[in-house]
Design a protein around this motif. Structure first.
Motif, PDB file in Angstrom:
ATOM      1  N   ARG A 427       0.874  -1.184   0.000  1.00 25.76           N
ATOM      2  CA  ARG A 427       0.000   0.000   0.000  1.00 25.76           C
ATOM      3  C   ARG A 427       0.901   1.221   0.000  1.00 25.76           C
ATOM      4  NH1 ARG A 427      -5.227  -1.720   1.469  1.00 25.76           N
ATOM      5  NH2 ARG A 427      -5.246  -3.764   2.511  1.00 25.76           N
ATOM      6  N   ILE A 428       0.695   2.097  -0.988  1.00 28.95           N
ATOM      7  CA  ILE A 428       1.611   3.234  -1.098  1.00 28.95           C
ATOM      8  C   ILE A 428       0.959   4.361  -1.888  1.00 28.95           C
ATOM      9  CG2 ILE A 428       2.727   2.396  -3.218  1.00 28.95           C
ATOM     10  CD1 ILE A 428       5.409   3.361  -1.958  1.00 28.95           C
ATOM     11  N   PRO A 429       1.155   5.608  -1.491  1.00 32.26           N
ATOM     12  CA  PRO A 429       0.695   6.735  -2.297  1.00 32.26           C
ATOM     13  C   PRO A 429       1.608   6.939  -3.511  1.00 32.26           C
ATOM     14  CG  PRO A 429       0.855   7.318   0.034  1.00 32.26           C
ATOM     15  CD  PRO A 429       1.586   6.031  -0.142  1.00 32.26           C
ATOM     16  N   VAL A 430       1.005   7.269  -4.655  1.00 30.34           N
ATOM     17  CA  VAL A 430       1.753   7.505  -5.884  1.00 30.34           C
ATOM     18  C   VAL A 430       1.268   8.795  -6.526  1.00 30.34           C
ATOM     19  CG1 VAL A 430       2.108   5.030  -6.278  1.00 30.34           C
ATOM     20  CG2 VAL A 430       0.168   6.191  -7.359  1.00 30.34           C
ATOM     21  N   SER A 431       2.112   9.339  -7.390  1.00 27.71           N
ATOM     22  CA  SER A 431       1.761  10.550  -8.137  1.00 27.71           C
ATOM     23  C   SER A 431       2.407  10.475  -9.511  1.00 27.71           C
ATOM     24  CB  SER A 431       2.240  11.792  -7.390  1.00 27.71           C
ATOM     25  OG  SER A 431       2.035  12.962  -8.167  1.00 27.71           O
ATOM     26  N   HIS A 432       1.628  10.841 -10.545  1.00 30.84           N
ATOM     27  CA  HIS A 432       2.135  10.779 -11.918  1.00 30.84           C
ATOM     28  C   HIS A 432       1.283  11.707 -12.781  1.00 30.84           C
ATOM     29  CE1 HIS A 432       2.826   9.110 -15.994  1.00 30.84           C
ATOM     30  NE2 HIS A 432       4.008   8.780 -15.520  1.00 30.84           N
ATOM     31  N   PRO A 433       1.876  12.345 -13.800  1.00 34.69           N
ATOM     32  CA  PRO A 433       1.088  13.241 -14.654  1.00 34.69           C
ATOM     33  C   PRO A 433      -0.036  12.549 -15.414  1.00 34.69           C
ATOM     34  CG  PRO A 433       3.430  13.711 -14.873  1.00 34.69           C
ATOM     35  CD  PRO A 433       3.321  12.444 -14.087  1.00 34.69           C
ATOM     36  N   GLY A 434       0.044  11.217 -15.572  1.00 37.16           N
ATOM     37  CA  GLY A 434      -1.008  10.471 -16.248  1.00 37.16           C
ATOM     38  C   GLY A 434      -0.876  10.512 -17.762  1.00 37.16           C
ATOM     39  N   PRO A 435      -1.846   9.923 -18.483  1.00 37.91           N
ATOM     40  CA  PRO A 435      -3.073   9.330 -17.926  1.00 37.91           C
ATOM     41  C   PRO A 435      -2.877   7.957 -17.282  1.00 37.91           C
ATOM     42  CG  PRO A 435      -3.030   9.051 -20.300  1.00 37.91           C
ATOM     43  CD  PRO A 435      -1.833   9.881 -19.961  1.00 37.91           C
ATOM     44  N   THR A 436      -1.740   7.296 -17.573  1.00 36.34           N
ATOM     45  CA  THR A 436      -1.517   6.001 -16.947  1.00 36.34           C
ATOM     46  C   THR A 436      -0.029   5.769 -16.764  1.00 36.34           C
ATOM     47  OG1 THR A 436      -2.138   3.654 -17.003  1.00 36.34           O
ATOM     48  CG2 THR A 436      -1.367   4.611 -19.062  1.00 36.34           C
ATOM     49  N   ALA A 437       0.286   4.826 -15.889  1.00 34.01           N
ATOM     50  CA  ALA A 437       1.660   4.421 -15.611  1.00 34.01           C
ATOM     51  C   ALA A 437       1.598   3.044 -14.961  1.00 34.01           C
ATOM     52  CB  ALA A 437       2.349   5.427 -14.685  1.00 34.01           C
ATOM     53  N   LEU A 438       2.745   2.396 -14.849  1.00 29.76           N
ATOM     54  CA  LEU A 438       2.827   1.082 -14.219  1.00 29.76           C
ATOM     55  C   LEU A 438       3.590   1.178 -12.911  1.00 29.76           C
ATOM     56  CD1 LEU A 438       3.767  -1.267 -17.216  1.00 29.76           C
ATOM     57  CD2 LEU A 438       1.512  -0.891 -16.220  1.00 29.76           C
ATOM     58  N   LEU A 439       3.198   0.340 -11.957  1.00 25.05           N
ATOM     59  CA  LEU A 439       3.975   0.154 -10.735  1.00 25.05           C
ATOM     60  C   LEU A 439       4.202  -1.334 -10.558  1.00 25.05           C
ATOM     61  CD1 LEU A 439       5.344   1.195  -8.174  1.00 25.05           C
ATOM     62  CD2 LEU A 439       3.112   1.057  -7.025  1.00 25.05           C
ATOM     63  N   SER A 440       5.461  -1.722 -10.585  1.00 25.92           N
ATOM     64  CA  SER A 440       5.860  -3.110 -10.365  1.00 25.92           C
ATOM     65  C   SER A 440       6.396  -3.246  -8.951  1.00 25.92           C
ATOM     66  CB  SER A 440       6.940  -3.524 -11.378  1.00 25.92           C
ATOM     67  OG  SER A 440       7.615  -4.698 -10.968  1.00 25.92           O
ATOM     68  N   ALA A 441       5.993  -4.330  -8.264  1.00 24.33           N
ATOM     69  CA  ALA A 441       6.467  -4.596  -6.906  1.00 24.33           C
ATOM     70  C   ALA A 441       6.995  -6.017  -6.848  1.00 24.33           C
ATOM     71  CB  ALA A 441       5.347  -4.399  -5.891  1.00 24.33           C
ATOM     72  N   LYS A 442       8.212  -6.174  -6.355  1.00 26.23           N
ATOM     73  CA  LYS A 442       8.825  -7.499  -6.231  1.00 26.23           C
ATOM     74  C   LYS A 442       9.361  -7.678  -4.816  1.00 26.23           C
ATOM     75  CE  LYS A 442      10.148  -8.236 -11.077  1.00 26.23           C
ATOM     76  NZ  LYS A 442       9.872  -6.945 -11.713  1.00 26.23           N
ATOM     77  N   LEU A 443       9.062  -8.836  -4.253  1.00 25.37           N
ATOM     78  CA  LEU A 443       9.553  -9.209  -2.924  1.00 25.37           C
ATOM     79  C   LEU A 443      10.665 -10.229  -3.104  1.00 25.37           C
ATOM     80  CD1 LEU A 443       9.283  -9.265   0.208  1.00 25.37           C
ATOM     81  CD2 LEU A 443       7.570 -11.089  -0.103  1.00 25.37           C
ATOM     82  N   ALA A 444      11.802  -9.989  -2.432  1.00 21.56           N
ATOM     83  CA  ALA A 444      12.958 -10.866  -2.593  1.00 21.56           C
ATOM     84  C   ALA A 444      13.504 -11.286  -1.237  1.00 21.56           C
ATOM     85  CB  ALA A 444      14.048 -10.177  -3.415  1.00 21.56           C
ATOM     86  N   ASP A 445      14.212 -12.417  -1.253  1.00 20.86           N
ATOM     87  CA  ASP A 445      14.928 -12.966  -0.097  1.00 20.86           C
ATOM     88  C   ASP A 445      16.412 -12.692  -0.337  1.00 20.86           C
ATOM     89  OD1 ASP A 445      16.228 -14.574   1.784  1.00 20.86           O
ATOM     90  OD2 ASP A 445      14.794 -16.219   1.619  1.00 20.86           O
ATOM     91  N   VAL A 446      17.001 -11.850   0.501  1.00 21.01           N
ATOM     92  CA  VAL A 446      18.395 -11.425   0.308  1.00 21.01           C
ATOM     93  C   VAL A 446      19.285 -12.210   1.268  1.00 21.01           C
ATOM     94  CG1 VAL A 446      19.994  -9.490   0.326  1.00 21.01           C
ATOM     95  CG2 VAL A 446      17.615  -9.141  -0.383  1.00 21.01           C
ATOM     96  N   ALA A 447      20.221 -12.959   0.706  1.00 23.97           N
ATOM     97  CA  ALA A 447      21.131 -13.782   1.498  1.00 23.97           C
ATOM     98  C   ALA A 447      22.217 -12.913   2.130  1.00 23.97           C
ATOM     99  CB  ALA A 447      21.759 -14.851   0.617  1.00 23.97           C
ATOM    100  N   PRO A 448      22.928 -13.433   3.115  1.00 26.94           N
ATOM    101  CA  PRO A 448      24.013 -12.658   3.732  1.00 26.94           C
ATOM    102  C   PRO A 448      25.071 -12.195   2.734  1.00 26.94           C
ATOM    103  CG  PRO A 448      23.426 -14.490   5.151  1.00 26.94           C
ATOM    104  CD  PRO A 448      22.639 -14.663   3.885  1.00 26.94           C
ATOM    105  N   ASP A 449      25.266 -12.927   1.626  1.00 24.96           N
ATOM    106  CA  ASP A 449      26.261 -12.503   0.639  1.00 24.96           C
ATOM    107  C   ASP A 449      25.721 -11.465  -0.334  1.00 24.96           C
ATOM    108  OD1 ASP A 449      24.632 -13.892  -1.110  1.00 24.96           O
ATOM    109  OD2 ASP A 449      26.110 -15.419  -1.628  1.00 24.96           O
ATOM    110  N   GLY A 450      24.455 -11.078  -0.187  1.00 26.82           N
ATOM    111  CA  GLY A 450      23.868 -10.023  -1.015  1.00 26.82           C
ATOM    112  C   GLY A 450      23.053 -10.493  -2.192  1.00 26.82           C
ATOM    113  N   SER A 451      23.148 -11.770  -2.557  1.00 27.30           N
ATOM    114  CA  SER A 451      22.359 -12.256  -3.691  1.00 27.30           C
ATOM    115  C   SER A 451      20.878 -12.205  -3.339  1.00 27.30           C
ATOM    116  CB  SER A 451      22.783 -13.670  -4.081  1.00 27.30           C
ATOM    117  OG  SER A 451      22.724 -14.534  -2.972  1.00 27.30           O
ATOM    118  N   SER A 452      20.065 -11.946  -4.346  1.00 29.23           N
ATOM    119  CA  SER A 452      18.653 -11.622  -4.130  1.00 29.23           C
ATOM    120  C   SER A 452      17.780 -12.574  -4.935  1.00 29.23           C
ATOM    121  CB  SER A 452      18.399 -10.167  -4.550  1.00 29.23           C
ATOM    122  OG  SER A 452      17.058  -9.797  -4.376  1.00 29.23           O
TER     123      SER A 452
END
Length: 673
Positions: A427-452
């Motif tokens: 859930r997040i507020p967004v702002s864009h001049p329009g008329p449309t745009a995309l928002l991509s959201a990705k959830l990742a598991d980040v290991a101690p060595d940084g790989s995602s």
């Protein structure tokens, strides 16, 4: 025991030392005078048995013959009849395949159930099963409640043709899929119908080619949800199904959301099984763990079609995944099987992480502030294909290559394990001049060595923020709060690992870029949250691997040769995916062989969202005693700011000579997509 093949009489084939019979090309009459072709695999020496219907357009006599014979034999050996029905206008069935899941096609299924109940070899108990298309058909059939339908099993299937299929994802146009399934089905539908191909048969073949449209043109023309997409979609009227329903999903498959949603909402008795599989049957998955699909089906239909006693009905069996290094292919997907009395649904506890301006995921709210999301139409190539086919190509890679083009928010290292089960959301507020745009959201598991490693993903066409049926242009540069639901997942984040949320303006080539170069802004802090449903108490269980399929000498198949490459053109400053697939198989008793080859390419500019192209080609080489045929379909999809363009061609050869050619060049307006 030695397996032999014998011909009992014309149209009959015996398997397994005569224990299983295949009756070929039984004709099922339907209301408009057409007849449909069915193959029936059943025990050869027993009395009546329950029938399981599978209704798909994938040509049982050649394209799907290897799969059908292995499954048909296995189910017949367990006391069932598998009935493989060619959809009208495909394979040996009469008619024209005008589109997928038409009203006529769905009514054909109802009439097929009635016909099956009257056959002497059927007890009158009928079930329906299918993978992907066949799973859709089973759900659609159950929603019509034909008398005698006792249960269904839907594997990798959908309840919503608009949001959870190869067409639109989060209200955005699926891009790479344009060159995949639609091109394949165009080429397949142009293959020759039943033998023998005498002069009359060739005229019928040519007539079918000339009358069958490319389905994708209709899909592109209907860019909003509505009556067209509701035809064949169960959602939101889940009460239409009243028979027991087995749902099988794969966490890496494109249809997993539907399986989980149906488990939450069905009023009829249901059971859910979800493993770590892509779009490949659980018993033959290239990456373990596997699962005995035949045994699962036999148990399910045994209970509901013939009254077998078994106390394992209902509940949810779920594979909870955990981290594997995304820089290499694992030998086995890490995780554990867990069983739940019911799918937890929407009454779970939810963990909330707040997005702060410094790029962290924190557990307490923080002051709000605006951040700009990089304009990068080409970002997303490490997410893999939306619905990976076998072998295991197109699976996600290290997300760091995409995260450089995103806003990232990362938690501190976890002190204890953290298990998510269900649909994460942002859930997040967004702002864009329009008329449309995309928002991509990705959830990742980040290991101690940084790989995602990718855990889940979601995308939202922001003009569809409130409705897929009535999208609205964005209010120019005004702040609005949006909710992006990510794909369902079951994931264990281990101690020492971190959670990461990446927000981007594109997810290429999963979806087509929005026609804008204006920057999208998001407001971190304040109301910006990542919500993760937590796993309730579940029971760890051991699940046996699928046994190897028995040798079936009537069919042969070579291992598929596949490639999947993320590519960048340094001269044109474009990036994307190129992929190939090559597979050959045959049926000995009909002297039929098939070779299928696919190629697709999707490239997007690093700066210009209108400099985008998706191309694909699919060819079938079919050889049988009466004809040697080649069908090749190709497609090229491009766009401008105001329209999409589709350029398609189909060429068909018979015995080395040109037989038919068709071309299409169509443009449709972009409708806030």
């Amino acid at each position: 025991m030695r397996t032999r093949l014998a011909h009992a009489r014309k149209g009959h084939v015996l398997f397994a030392d005569g224990a299983v019979v295949l009756e070929r090309d039984l004709r099922i009459p339907v209301r408009d005078g057409l007849t449909l072709s069915a193959d029936v695999y059943r025990p050869a020496a027993t009395g009546p048995v329950p029938a399981i219907l599978e209704h798909v357009p994938y040509r049982k006599d050649d394209v799907a013959a290897v799969r059908d014979r292995l499954l048909g034999r296995a189910l017949a050996e367990r006391g069932f009849a598998l009935v493989r029905l060619d959809v009208r206008g495909t394979g040996r069935s009469e008619g024209i395949a005008l589109d997928e899941y038409t009203e006529a096609e769905q009514e054909d299924g109802v009439e097929a159930v009635a016909w099956l109940r009257e056959q002497g070899w059927c007890t009158g108990a009928v079930g329906a099963y299918g993978v992907s298309y066949g799973g859709f058909a089973a759900i659609q059939l159950a929603a019509r409640r034909p008398p005698g339908l006792g249960a269904i099993a839907a594997v990798y299937a959908t309840d919503d043709r608009y949001t959870d299929d190869v067409h639109f994802y989060g209200g955005a146009l699926c891009a790479l899929e344009l060159a995949h399934y639609p091109v394949r089905i165009l080429a397949m539908n142009a293959l020759p119908p039943a033998a023998p191909l005498d002069d009359r048969g060739r005229d019928a073949w040519l007539g079918r080619i000339e009358a069958t449209p490319p389905w994708v043109l209709r899909w592109l023309a209907v860019q909003r949800d509505g009556p067209y997409w509701r035809t064949g979609s169960l959602r939101p009227e889940y009460g239409r199904i009243d028979c027991p329903t087995l749902l099988v999903g794969g966490w890496r498959d494109g249809y997993v959301n539907s399986a989980v949603r149906m488990a939450e909402r069905l009023e009829a008795p249901s059971s859910l099984v979800v493993g770590p599989w892509p779009h490949v049957r659980p018993n033959i998955a290239d990456l373990p763990p596997t699962l005995d699909l035949v045994g699962l089906l036999a148990g399910w239909f045994g209970r509901h079609l013939r009254g077998d006693s078994n106390d394992e009905d209902g509940g949810a069996l779920v594979y909870v995944q955990s981290y594997d290094d995304p820089r290499s292919m694992p030998e086995r997907v890490s995780g554990t099987w867990r069983r739940f009395r019911n799918w937890p649904g929407r009454n779970q506890h939810v963990a909330r992480f707040h997005l702060d301006l410094a790029g962290a995921l924190v557990r307490t709210p923080c002051p709000p502030g605006a951040l700009a999301v990089e304009h990068a139409p080409h970002a997303g190539t490490q997410a893999g294909i939306w619905c990976p086919p076998p072998p295991p190509h197109g699976l996600p890679g290290d997300q760091r290559f995409d995260e450089v083009h995103a806003l990232t928010f990362t938690s501190s290292p976890l002190e204890d394990e953290f298990v998510c089960l269900g649909f994460p959301c942002v859930r997040i507020p967004v702002s864009h001049p329009g008329p449309t745009a995309l928002l991509s959201a990705k959830l990742a598991d980040v290991a101690p060595d940084g790989s995602s490693q990718l855990v889940s993903r979601g995308v939202l066409n922001l003009s569809h923020r409130d409705s897929h049926t009535e999208p609205k242009p964005l209010p120019p540069s005004r702040w609005i709060e949006v909710r992006v639901e990510l794909n369902a997942t079951a994931w264990r984040f281990g101690p020492g690992h971190r959670l990461r949320l990446a927000l981007a303006s594109s997810d290429w080539p999963t979806v087509w870029p929005a026609p804008t170069t204006d920057l999208l802004r998001v407001r971190a802090g304040g109301q910006a949250t990542l919500e993760l449903p937590l796993e309730p108490a579940g029971e760890d269980v051991e699940v046996a691997a699928a046994p190897p399929s028995p040798a079936e000498p009537t069919v042969t198949s070579d291992p598929a040769d596949a490639t999947w490459r993320a590519v960048r053109d340094g001269l044109t400053r474009t990036a994307g995916i190129e992929s190939t697939w090559d597979y050959a198989y045959g049926v000995s008793d009909t002297e039929t062989s098939v070779r299928e080859r696919r190629r697709f390419l999707a490239m997007a500019s690093e700066t210009d969202p209108l400099n985008v192209v998706v191309e694909g080609e699919n060819s079938f080489d079919l050889s049988r005693p009466d004809v040697v045929a080649r069908s090749t379909a190709s497609a090229r999809f491009t766009s401008s700011e105001t329209e999409f363009r589709s350029e398609l061609s189909l060429t068909v050869e018979a015995d080395g000579r040109p037989f038919a050619t068709r071309t299409w060049d169509e443009r449709v307006p972009r409708d806030l997509v």
